[in-house]
Design a protein around this motif. Structure first.
Motif, PDB file in Angstrom:
ATOM      1  N   VAL A 220       0.849  -1.193   0.000  1.00  0.00           N
ATOM      2  CA  VAL A 220       0.000   0.000   0.000  1.00  0.00           C
ATOM      3  C   VAL A 220       0.886   1.245   0.000  1.00  0.00           C
ATOM      4  N   ARG A 221       0.510   2.209  -0.801  1.00  0.00           N
ATOM      5  CA  ARG A 221       1.177   3.515  -0.740  1.00  0.00           C
ATOM      6  C   ARG A 221       0.168   4.473  -0.138  1.00  0.00           C
ATOM      7  N   ARG A 222       0.394   4.789   1.143  1.00  0.00           N
ATOM      8  CA  ARG A 222      -0.545   5.624   1.886  1.00  0.00           C
ATOM      9  C   ARG A 222      -0.537   7.047   1.327  1.00  0.00           C
ATOM     10  N   ASN A 223      -1.705   7.665   1.350  1.00  0.00           N
ATOM     11  CA  ASN A 223      -1.814   9.088   1.024  1.00  0.00           C
ATOM     12  C   ASN A 223      -1.345   9.484  -0.367  1.00  0.00           C
ATOM     13  N   ALA A 224      -1.594   8.664  -1.357  1.00  0.00           N
ATOM     14  CA  ALA A 224      -1.251   9.060  -2.731  1.00  0.00           C
ATOM     15  C   ALA A 224      -1.975  10.374  -3.048  1.00  0.00           C
ATOM     16  N   ASN A 225      -3.212  10.480  -2.576  1.00  0.00           N
ATOM     17  CA  ASN A 225      -3.906  11.766  -2.645  1.00  0.00           C
ATOM     18  C   ASN A 225      -4.390  12.124  -1.240  1.00  0.00           C
ATOM     19  N   PRO A 226      -3.592  12.917  -0.513  1.00  0.00           N
ATOM     20  CA  PRO A 226      -3.931  13.200   0.891  1.00  0.00           C
ATOM     21  C   PRO A 226      -5.291  13.865   1.057  1.00  0.00           C
ATOM     22  N   SER A 227      -5.734  14.626   0.036  1.00  0.00           N
ATOM     23  CA  SER A 227      -7.036  15.309   0.162  1.00  0.00           C
ATOM     24  C   SER A 227      -8.185  14.324   0.304  1.00  0.00           C
ATOM     25  N   LEU A 228      -7.988  13.113  -0.139  1.00  0.00           N
ATOM     26  CA  LEU A 228      -9.046  12.108  -0.028  1.00  0.00           C
ATOM     27  C   LEU A 228      -9.034  11.379   1.317  1.00  0.00           C
ATOM     28  N   ARG A 229      -8.083  11.742   2.158  1.00  0.00           N
ATOM     29  CA  ARG A 229      -7.945  11.104   3.487  1.00  0.00           C
ATOM     30  C   ARG A 229      -7.873   9.577   3.373  1.00  0.00           C
ATOM     31  N   LEU A 230      -8.731   8.876   4.131  1.00  0.00           N
ATOM     32  CA  LEU A 230      -8.662   7.408   4.129  1.00  0.00           C
ATOM     33  C   LEU A 230      -8.846   6.824   2.720  1.00  0.00           C
ATOM     34  N   ALA A 231      -9.539   7.568   1.872  1.00  0.00           N
ATOM     35  CA  ALA A 231      -9.804   7.070   0.511  1.00  0.00           C
ATOM     36  C   ALA A 231      -8.626   7.333  -0.431  1.00  0.00           C
ATOM     37  N   GLY A 232      -7.570   7.946   0.080  1.00  0.00           N
ATOM     38  CA  GLY A 232      -6.496   8.385  -0.816  1.00  0.00           C
ATOM     39  C   GLY A 232      -5.323   7.439  -0.956  1.00  0.00           C
ATOM     40  N   ASP A 233      -5.440   6.213  -0.429  1.00  0.00           N
ATOM     41  CA  ASP A 233      -4.314   5.274  -0.518  1.00  0.00           C
ATOM     42  C   ASP A 233      -4.313   4.550  -1.858  1.00  0.00           C
ATOM     43  N   MET A 234      -3.113   4.165  -2.271  1.00  0.00           N
ATOM     44  CA  MET A 234      -2.914   3.596  -3.609  1.00  0.00           C
ATOM     45  C   MET A 234      -2.293   2.205  -3.461  1.00  0.00           C
ATOM     46  N   SER A 235      -2.465   1.404  -4.495  1.00  0.00           N
ATOM     47  CA  SER A 235      -1.816   0.089  -4.467  1.00  0.00           C
ATOM     48  C   SER A 235      -0.440   0.181  -5.124  1.00  0.00           C
ATOM     49  N   MET A 236       0.449  -0.693  -4.724  1.00  0.00           N
ATOM     50  CA  MET A 236       1.850  -0.563  -5.121  1.00  0.00           C
ATOM     51  C   MET A 236       2.471  -1.955  -5.209  1.00  0.00           C
ATOM     52  N   SER A 237       3.257  -2.146  -6.213  1.00  0.00           N
ATOM     53  CA  SER A 237       3.887  -3.443  -6.419  1.00  0.00           C
ATOM     54  C   SER A 237       4.906  -3.744  -5.305  1.00  0.00           C
ATOM     55  N   SER A 238       5.005  -4.996  -4.900  1.00  0.00           N
ATOM     56  CA  SER A 238       5.854  -5.347  -3.747  1.00  0.00           C
ATOM     57  C   SER A 238       6.937  -6.340  -4.122  1.00  0.00           C
ATOM     58  N   ASP A 239       7.859  -6.515  -3.156  1.00  0.00           N
ATOM     59  CA  ASP A 239       8.967  -7.437  -3.376  1.00  0.00           C
ATOM     60  C   ASP A 239       8.690  -8.728  -2.590  1.00  0.00           C
ATOM     61  N   VAL A 240       8.300  -9.771  -3.324  1.00  0.00           N
ATOM     62  CA  VAL A 240       7.944 -11.034  -2.664  1.00  0.00           C
ATOM     63  C   VAL A 240       9.154 -11.623  -1.926  1.00  0.00           C
ATOM     64  N   SER A 241      10.362 -11.254  -2.379  1.00  0.00           N
ATOM     65  CA  SER A 241      11.549 -11.861  -1.751  1.00  0.00           C
ATOM     66  C   SER A 241      11.700 -11.425  -0.285  1.00  0.00           C
ATOM     67  N   ALA A 242      11.076 -10.327   0.118  1.00  0.00           N
ATOM     68  CA  ALA A 242      11.124  -9.951   1.546  1.00  0.00           C
ATOM     69  C   ALA A 242      10.419 -11.034   2.374  1.00  0.00           C
ATOM     70  N   VAL A 243       9.290 -11.513   1.872  1.00  0.00           N
ATOM     71  CA  VAL A 243       8.541 -12.559   2.580  1.00  0.00           C
ATOM     72  C   VAL A 243       9.336 -13.870   2.534  1.00  0.00           C
ATOM     73  N   GLU A 244       9.934 -14.123   1.391  1.00  0.00           N
ATOM     74  CA  GLU A 244      10.757 -15.337   1.260  1.00  0.00           C
ATOM     75  C   GLU A 244      11.876 -15.341   2.312  1.00  0.00           C
ATOM     76  N   ALA A 245      12.552 -14.193   2.454  1.00  0.00           N
ATOM     77  CA  ALA A 245      13.667 -14.113   3.417  1.00  0.00           C
ATOM     78  C   ALA A 245      13.167 -14.341   4.841  1.00  0.00           C
ATOM     79  N   LEU A 246      12.004 -13.781   5.158  1.00  0.00           N
ATOM     80  CA  LEU A 246      11.451 -13.972   6.509  1.00  0.00           C
ATOM     81  C   LEU A 246      11.112 -15.443   6.755  1.00  0.00           C
TER      82      LEU A 246
END
Ligand code: RAT
Ligand code: ZN
Length: 414
Positions: free
Chosen positions: A260-286
Motif C-alpha cells: 500500500v502507498r498511503r496518502n497518494a492523494n492526501p485530500s481524499l484522506r482514508l480514501a487516498g491510498d494507492m496500491s503498489m507493487s511489492s517485493d515477494v523476496s522480503a517474505v521469502e527471506a522472513l
C-alpha cells in the motif's frame, strides 16, 4: 455423486451457506460502542464509495469533509446511485445489502431506508447481519494507541463477545516510529527513538502485555510496497529483535499485508491510498530465516499474486490470505481463487472481507462465496469426469478448510 448438475448444485449451495471465519476486518464488537459502524449513512460514506464519487465531482475536497455524514451520504447516493448506475463492486454491494435486509430496492427512497434502520438495536442488528452473511467469527483490527479503543480493553469489555477476536495492529511501530515512541511514552513505557536494549525490552513488554490483554490471535501490519527485508532499516531491527521474539514466545503468527502507498492523494484522506507493487523476496527471506514462525501474508498488487502463491508452495510457515482491498472485486477474486486452487489446492485462505461497516459482511461474503463455489465446482467436475467421486462430506471438509480451519489450525488454536 452421479450427476454433474447435482454435484455443482451441492457445491454452490454449501459454498453459499457454510459458516465462515472472517480473519481480517475493521469491525468491532458491540461493546466498542461508536467504533462499531453500521447503518445507511456509514455504508454510503465508506471510503471506497467516497473515492468513486469524487470521480464525478468538481467539489473542493475540504467542502466535502466539512459536510455532515448525512449530507455526504446524500451526495454520494445522488452521484453514484441516481445520476449514474451502481455497477461498481462497492455500489452494487450497497444494493445487495438493502435487498438482503428486506428493503425495497426499486423504491430508491433513501429516507425510507434510513427509517428502516432506525428501529433496529445494534445488538439485534449484529445478530441479523451475521446470520444473513453466515459469518460465525470475526477478527477485528485492534490498536492500543486508539483513544476510543483502549479503555474498552482496559475495562475487560473487549473480550466479552465470543464471536469477536482481536488482532494486534502494529503499523505505527514499524511505519511511524517517532509517533509510536510518543504514544508508548504516554502509556508509561520507557522508550526513546534511538534503539537501545532498554527500548527493545520496553517495546517487547508493550507487545506482550497487549497480546495477553486482548488475547490477540496475531500481530498485523500493512506495509508499503517498497518494504524490503533484511535491510539496514528500523523495520528490520523491529522485526528481528522485537516482534519475532515476542510472536515466538507467545506462539502467535505475524500477519503482513504488503503493497500500500498511503496518502497518494492526501485530500481524499482514508480514501487516498494507492496500491503498489511489492517485493515477494522480503517474505521469502522472513520465511526462510524463521522456519518456526508462522507468517500470514497478503499483497495488494495484482502482479504479485502468482509469485506469492508459488512462494507458499515453498514454505509451509506461510499462509496466504484474502483478495485485499482493490483486489476484492468479482473478476480478480475469480482469477486469484482459480490459480491459488490450482497451485495450492485448498491449503490457503481464499478470502477475508476487510469490512469497515457491519452490513458489508452481507455483500462481501455473498459475492466471494459464489466465486469460491463456482471455482471448486469446476475442479470437482473435472475430477468427476476422470472417474473420481467426491462425497458431500468431502466437499464440506474442503470448504471448511478454506472458510475456517486453515486459519484456526495455522494459528494454533484448533
Ligand atoms: O480495506 C481497507 O479498508 C483499507 O483501508 C485498509 O484498512 C487495509 O485493509 C488495511 O488493513 O490496512
Ligand atoms: Zn484492512
Amino acid at each position: 455423486m452421479e450427476d454433474l448438475k447435482l454435484l455443482r448444485q451441492t457445491v454452490e449451495r454449501l459454498a453459499g451457506e457454510m459458516p465462515v471465519t472472517d480473519m481480517h476486518t475493521h469491525l468491532y464488537a458491540p461493546e466498542f460502542g461508536k467504533l462499531l459502524l453500521w447503518g445507511v449513512d456509514e455504508l454510503l460514506i465508506y471510503h471506497y464509495l467516497i473515492s468513486e464519487s469524487f470521480r464525478w465531482s468538481d467539489q473542493e475536497y475540504d467542502d466535502f469533509w466539512s459536510m455532515s455524514k448525512k449530507e455526504q451520504a446524500d451526495l454520494i447516493w445522488k452521484t453514484l446511485f441516481i445520476d449514474h448506475s451502481p455497477v461498481s463492486e462497492a455500489t452494487r454491494g450497497f444494493i445487495t445489502i438493502l435487498r438482503r435486509l428486506g428493503l425495497d430496492v426499486s423504491s430508491r427512497n433513501l429516507d425510507d431506508y434510513r427509517k428502516a434502520f432506525e428501529t433496529r438495536t445494534v445488538k439485534e442488528h449484529v445478530d441479523t447481519v451475521m446470520q444473513i452473511a453466515g459469518v460465525q467469527k470475526i477478527v477485528m483490527t485492534n490498536d492500543p494507541f486508539d483513544e476510543l479503543e483502549r479503555p474498552v480493553w482496559m475495562s475487560g469489555e473487549g473480550k466479552k463477545d465470543p464471536r469477536f477476536y482481536a488482532a494486534l495492529r502494529v503499523d505505527a511501530l514499524l511505519n511511524n516510529w517517532p509517533f509510536a515512541v510518543k504514544e508508548l511514552q504516554k502509556l508509561g513505557y520507557a522508550v526513546e527513538e534511538t534503539w537501545s536494549e532498554g527500548t527493545k525490552d520496553e517495546v517487547r513488554r508493550f507487545l506482550k502485555e497487549w497480546i495477553v490483554r486482548m488475547d490477540a490471535l496475531y500481530l498485523a501490519v500493512s506495509m508499503p510496497g517498497d518494504f524490503t527485508y533484511p535491510a539496514e532499516h528500523h523495520r528490520s531491527v523491529m522485526i528481528d529483535e522485537v516482534m519475532i521474539p515476542v510472536c515466538q514466545e507467545q506462539g502467535i503468527p505475524f500477519a503482513l499485508m504488503i503493497g500500500v502507498r498511503r496518502n497518494a492523494n492526501p485530500s481524499l484522506r482514508l480514501a487516498g491510498d494507492m496500491s503498489m507493487s511489492s517485493d515477494v523476496s522480503a517474505v521469502e527471506a522472513l520465511c526462510r530465516r524463521y522456519p518456526e514462525q508462522k507468517f500470514i501474508v497478503t499483497m495488494l498488487a495484482r502482479g504479485n499474486q502468482h509469485e506469492l502463491a508459488v512462494l507458499a508452495r515453498k514454505f509451509r510457515n506461510l499462509m496466504i490470505f484474502g483478495c485485499w482491498w482493490f483486489l476484492n472485486i468479482d473478476s480478480i477474486v475469480e482469477e486469484m481463487t482459480r490459480f491459488r486452487v490450482e497451485l495450492l489446492g485448498t491449503s490457503m485462505i481464499p478470502i477475508h472481507s476487510d469490512c469497515r461497516v457491519f452490513e458489508q459482511l452481507i455483500y462481501k461474503w455473498e459475492y466471494s462465496r459464489a466465486i469460491i463455489g463456482r471455482v471448486l465446482a469446476d475442479k470437482y467436475e473435472k475430477l468427476h469426469l476422470s472417474g473420481w467421486r467426491v462425497t458431500e462430506e468431502e466437499i464440506r471438509r474442503d470448504l471448511d478448510d478454506m472458510y475456517n480451519r486453515n486459519f484456526w489450525r495455522f494459528i494454533g488454536r484448533e
